[in-house]
Motif scaffolding. Structure first.
Motif, short mmCIF file in Angstrom:
data_model
loop_
_atom_site.label_atom_id
_atom_site.label_comp_id
_atom_site.label_asym_id
_atom_site.label_seq_id
_atom_site.Cartn_x
_atom_site.Cartn_y
_atom_site.Cartn_z
N ASN A 443 7.86 2.13 -13.04
CA ASN A 443 7.68 1.05 -14.02
C ASN A 443 6.46 0.20 -13.71
O ASN A 443 5.86 -0.38 -14.62
CB ASN A 443 8.93 0.16 -14.04
N ASN A 444 6.11 0.12 -12.44
CA ASN A 444 4.98 -0.71 -12.03
C ASN A 444 4.40 -0.14 -10.75
O ASN A 444 5.12 0.42 -9.92
CB ASN A 444 5.42 -2.16 -11.82
N VAL A 445 3.10 -0.29 -10.61
CA VAL A 445 2.37 0.11 -9.39
C VAL A 445 1.57 -1.10 -8.93
O VAL A 445 0.95 -1.78 -9.76
CB VAL A 445 1.45 1.31 -9.67
N ALA A 446 1.57 -1.36 -7.63
CA ALA A 446 0.94 -2.59 -7.13
C ALA A 446 0.33 -2.38 -5.76
O ALA A 446 0.74 -1.51 -4.99
CB ALA A 446 1.96 -3.72 -7.08
N TRP A 447 -0.67 -3.20 -5.47
CA TRP A 447 -1.30 -3.31 -4.15
C TRP A 447 -1.80 -1.96 -3.60
O TRP A 447 -1.42 -1.54 -2.51
CB TRP A 447 -0.34 -3.95 -3.14
N PRO A 448 -2.67 -1.27 -4.35
CA PRO A 448 -3.23 -0.03 -3.80
C PRO A 448 -4.14 -0.32 -2.62
O PRO A 448 -4.81 -1.36 -2.58
CB PRO A 448 -4.02 0.54 -4.98
N ALA A 449 -4.20 0.58 -1.65
CA ALA A 449 -5.04 0.38 -0.47
C ALA A 449 -5.44 1.73 0.10
O ALA A 449 -4.59 2.61 0.30
CB ALA A 449 -4.32 -0.46 0.58
N PHE A 450 -6.73 1.91 0.38
CA PHE A 450 -7.24 3.14 0.98
C PHE A 450 -6.85 3.24 2.45
O PHE A 450 -6.79 2.23 3.16
CB PHE A 450 -8.76 3.18 0.90
N SER A 451 -6.64 4.46 2.91
CA SER A 451 -6.56 4.72 4.34
C SER A 451 -7.97 4.61 4.92
O SER A 451 -8.96 4.66 4.17
CB SER A 451 -6.00 6.11 4.59
N PRO A 452 -8.11 4.42 6.23
CA PRO A 452 -9.45 4.26 6.81
C PRO A 452 -10.40 5.40 6.50
O PRO A 452 -11.60 5.19 6.33
CB PRO A 452 -9.18 4.14 8.32
N ASP A 453 -9.89 6.64 6.42
CA ASP A 453 -10.77 7.78 6.13
C ASP A 453 -10.99 7.98 4.63
O ASP A 453 -11.74 8.88 4.22
CB ASP A 453 -10.22 9.06 6.75
N GLY A 454 -10.36 7.18 3.81
CA GLY A 454 -10.56 7.27 2.37
C GLY A 454 -9.88 8.42 1.69
O GLY A 454 -10.07 8.64 0.49
N ARG A 455 -9.04 9.18 2.40
CA ARG A 455 -8.40 10.36 1.82
C ARG A 455 -7.06 10.05 1.15
O ARG A 455 -6.55 10.86 0.39
CB ARG A 455 -8.18 11.41 2.89
#
Length: 942
Positions: A443-455
């Motif tokens: 229903n909702n997606v929040a607070w996306p964040a990359f891992s340090p390697d960007g994968r």
């Protein structure tokens, strides 16, 4: 006196109920379905959500009445998918509700319950409240004045803290989460109680410009649950009904509460605060905070919030700061020194910012300039070294964005309610190009964040079973669950340099920072604070976070070098001191999980004239032109009609008419027919002497006006432009023979313009901006019949201090006094002077406005003094009579206007004041010899 004020505020509230018209995009194909107690109106493609909302409402209407009452009046519910505002409301005149269905990113705002489900439960509780308030005197007034009278007397009888507190109880009782179970909901109140700060009831009720005062939602939940816990879950039912019936004209709610519980409202407030303070002290004495962190910077009197801390490549600690005195800005936080402002951020749907070594990204609000219910949220990228900012998207639905470690990409959340679900998108910082996307089954997606390697991109996913942490690998498209879904309060996900996940969680009843290893699933608690820890950011071995204090959310730091041992087995109760689950146990039911969705039939709904209703017949409350009116409106607010009869006290004349307004086209079209008696002064056309005569006549005006209202939002500035053109047919009767024609046509042209920078709470006016109104009227059909040109303009500039402001006025009018027809005079003459006869006039005004005091003092529930401000002014005006070789006169004055920004009857914020104007020149049109003039002022007269 109080009964007289009831009538005054009935007038005020009814006047405040008018809304802008025609704000919906015309391309929206509106549908409708009818439940047993509601008509739901929604865009095509949103049928499933509409059926679910109607099913929840019909369940509550029949099975959740024991604590409020059985009365229910049918209403319209509009589900707004184009509007990205985080809000929902119920209003009368007409009786309807609107939900803005795009959810917030922060689960702390409204808990982990699905956004639309929570809105449905919360707002329908207001429908139940309004329905059960229509009894006794309130019902009588509703017969006399329609829904405007119903709304006014309900608002005066029922405190807003009860209305919102009771609705929060409903959302908590009827879901697996709700704000009552969310520790962040009560953080400001608990921060005050920790420092033994308990404001007077009047201050808690009405707020403050000076101090941090939690709003009526927080106080309301605390007080309603305290009474429920001691006197039963249904204790408020008779209180509400007796109060709305005005059983006891004075202080009806407090008297009803005393009859049922022995407490007045003030006594209940003090008992509630004492109990909460004792409960919190008991918990903290047994289990004091072991890792509270160190406050960055000293305590001061200003109210400031610091959020989203991060370190740039120069080692500076930066954060998003908001305050009572200044607009939100990215600042360099320097302990022991004033903050250094890096840049301001624009208007946002909710606070959001992410920063890295070189770049910062945030979201900014936009809207369609004509159809302002169609709005957007775009990504802004800011370069710390150069100060360059770029808009990365146009007309977007981006509600969050986070930078990758190398700052070349952004992981963003895209939310469009009419699509199958929220999307995660990867954008290139250099170009704004969307390179990858995935639709998430949630229903909702929040607070996306990359891992340090960007994968990998980690994110919160909110679904029917709660909030989970998931991981998306853009290369493969795989989405996996990292932390299983639960109803525990969680928020503010971020990733550390070593790949661990940090988030704020409230499983112990207090929000703390937790660290999760995504590979092993092991969790450790990093902080142990008294009130809450938010916006975690780990830089090296130092954890930065915000924690509530009586002066706002301030930054703290905590050393977490080496292996971090989890702080487990704490003795704090899971529910927290604020929740009071006993208060709603009798009504507890997980309605979103258990509701059976009914298959209501769906039909087309006309977005032109659909759902027109007569909603009010009322006294308008004007002290210049009092009168009666009857009002109609349709569900989508594209059509309004009013019929009124008025009496002009200044001219001692009657008037009446009908106005139809339609906003379903690109221009707003208004058709008006009005009858009025007029009494004007006209200069006789002669050259040997100056002679005037009174012109008394009756006037019938019929004609259309076409307006194109436009509004743009850019950064912190809102700009409006509204050109208009109108034609009116004038039929004049009962005039002295030969003085006026029987009838003529009139051409009216106008432009309204404003461009104003938004203000912080304590700022008395915009620190930058301009407004202008240009009107031209010409009577058609003969020479010297009638013509007027009017310009009213102001420029806003900063004052000497941040809360002060300078305003420069320039007003110009030209209308020959020899014209047989004189238009109503709305010119702003030099203050302290009577209206002079003139052919040409201009006024220059210099105004300096500043706050003087913040009294925070109430007077017996009649009025509450929040702020006293002064507008010091100087006016210079010249006017001329052209018939006598351009005979010119000068008027000038100096003085001050003292305004009291008060809350009246704990309900309506209205400014009242007094003007002292000293005339520096003789007033040729006044018989008063004293040059010091005193005038009472009301909201809007300045």
């Amino acid at each position: 006196m109080r009964s007289t004020l009831l009538l005054v505020f009935l007038c005020s509230l009814t006047n405040l109920s008018s809304q802008n018209i025609g704000l919906h995009p015309p391309e929206v194909d509106w549908q409708q379905l009818r439940g047993d107690h509601v008509r739901v109106i929604f865009p095509e493609g949103y049928e499933a959500r509409a059926r679910r909302a109607a099913s929840l409402i019909d369940w509550m209407a029949t099975r959740h009445t024991g604590s409020i009452g059985e009365a229910i009046y049918n209403f319209d519910l509009i589900l707004q998918t184009p509007n990205m505002t985080i809000n929902g409301y119920v209003g009368l005149a007409p009786f309807r509700s609107e939900f803005y269905v795009t959810p917030p990113q922060s689960f702390n705002l409204l808990s982990g319950t699905d956004w639309v489900d929570l809105l449905t439960i919360h707002e329908f509780r207001h429908v139940q409240q309004n329905s059960n308030e229509r009894r006794g005197l309130t019902k009588v007034i509703s017969y006399l004045q329609g829904q405007q009278g119903w709304a006014a007397f309900s608002a005066i009888a029922t405190p807003n803290w009860f209305s919102e507190g009771d609705a929060v109880v409903a959302e908590t009782a009827l879901s697996a989460s709700g704000r009552g179970r969310t520790p962040a909901f009560s953080k400001d109140l608990r921060a005050l109680l920790q420092r033994d700060i308990v404001y007077r009831y009047a201050k808690a009720r009405n707020g403050s410009f000076r101090d941090l005062v939690p709003d009526h939602y927080r106080y309301g939940y605390a007080m309603t649950t305290f009474a429920r816990e001691r006197f039963g879950y249904d204790v408020w039912k008779p209180v509400l009904q007796q109060a709305a019936a005005y059983r006891g004209m004075f202080y009806p709610f407090s008297r009803a509460l005393r009859r049922e519980t022995g407490y007045t409202t003030g006594q209940l407030y003090r008992a509630t605060m004492a109990d909460l303070e004792q409960r919190q002290d008991s918990v903290l004495n047994v289990d004091p905070p072991s890792r509270p962190g160190e406050l960055i910077g000293g305590a001061d009197r200003d109210i400031r919030n610091y959020r989203f801390p991060f370190m740039d490549e120069g080692g500076r600690l930066l954060a998003l700061r908001s305050s009572y005195q200044r607009l939100p800005a990215l600042v360099w936080v320097r302990p022991g020194q004033p903050d250094e402002v890096i840049t301001t951020t624009g208007i946002q749907r909710e606070p959001w910012l992410d920063g890295g070594a070189r770049l910062v990204v945030w979201t900014e609000y936009r809207q369609d300039p004509r159809y302002t219910n169609q709005n957007y949220s775009d990504l802004i990228v800011y370069e710390l070294q150069t100060g360059l900012r770029r808009k990365l998207s146009e007309w977007g639905h981006y509600v969050a964005g986070r930078l990758s470690a190398d700052e070349s990409r952004i992981a963003a959340v895209w939310f469009d309610p009419l699509e199958a679900g929220p999307e995660l998108r990867i954008l290139e910082v250099a170009s704004g190009e969307v390179t990858q996307r995935v639709r998430i089954d949630a229903n909702n997606v929040a607070w996306p964040a990359f891992s340090p390697d960007g994968r990998t991109v980690y994110f919160f996913a909110q679904a029917a079973d709660g909030i989970s942490i998931r991981a998306w690998e853009p290369a493969s498209g795989a989405v996996e669950v990292v932390r299983e879904a639960s109803n525990d309060p969680v928020d503010m996900l971020t990733v550390t340099q070593d790949g661990a996940l940090l988030y704020s969680g409230g499983r112990t009843g207090v929000d703390n920072v937790y660290r999760l290893d995504p590979a092993t699933g092991q969790t450790a608690q990093l902080t142990d604070v008294a009130v809450g820890a938010y916006f975690p950011q780990l830089s090296g071995d130092t954890l930065y976070f915000s924690s509530p204090t009586p002066r706002g959310e301030r930054l703290h730091q905590l050393a977490v070098a080496g292996p971090v041992a989890g702080i487990e087995g704490r003795s704090r109760p899971q529910a927290g001191i604020f929740e009071r689950p006993v208060a709603y146990t009798a009504e507890q039911y997980d309605l979103p999980a258990e509701v059976v969705e009914r298959d209501y039939p769906v039909n087309d709904f006309s977005n032109t004239l659909g759902g027109i209703k007569l909603h009010s017949w009322s006294y308008n409350g004007s002290y210049v032109t009092p009168g009666l009116s009857v009002e109609f409106a349709n569900a989508l607010n594209t059509f309004e009609m009013s019929v009124d009869g008025l009496y002009n006290l200044n001219e001692d004349r009657y008037s009446g008419g009908a106005t139809l307004t339609y906003g379903g086209w690109f221009p707003v079209v208004q058709l008006q027919a009005q009858y009025r008696d007029r009494n004007t002064v006209v200069q006789e056309a002669r050259t040997d002497s100056l002679r005037f005569f009174n012109q008394e006549f009756s006037q019938l005006t019929v004609g259309p006006t076409v307006t194109v209202p436009m509004q743009w939002v850019a950064g912190n500035t809102v700009t409006g432009l509204a050109p208009s053109v109108g034609y009116q047919y004038y039929a004049l009767r009962d005039a002295e023979q030969g003085r006026l024609p029987d009838n003529f046509g009139n051409l009216a042209l106008g432009v309204d313009f404003s461009s104003l920078r938004r203000t912080a709470l304590r700022q008395v006016q915009p620190r930058l901006g301009a407004t202008a109104r240009l009107k031209f009227d010409r009577a058609l059909g003969g020479d010297r019949l009638g013509e007027r040109l009017l310009l009213q303009s102001s420029v806003y500039l900063p004052g000497l201090f941040v809360t002060h402001g300078l305003r420069l006025d320039l007003d110009v009018q030209r209308e020959q006094s020899e014209n047989l027809y004189q238009y109503p005079d709305v010119f702003r003459y030099a203050r302290g002077y009577e209206q002079p006869l003139n052919d040409r006039v201009f006024r220059l005004g210099v105004n300096y406005q500043l706050p003087l005091l913040y009294p925070d003092i109430g007077l017996l529930g009649i009025t509450y003094f929040k702020r006293v401000r002064l507008n010091a002014f100087y006016d210079y005006s010249r006017f001329a009579i052209d018939a006598f070789d351009r005979l010119e006169f000068t008027e000038s004055s100096v003085g001050g206007q003292f305004f009291f920004d008060n809350t009246w009857l704990n309900t309506v914020d209205l400014a009242v004041g007094v003007e002292l104007a000293y005339r520096l020149e003789q007033d040729l049109f006044s018989r008063e010899a004293n040059d010091l003039r005193v005038r009472l002022l009301f909201s809007g007269s300045f």
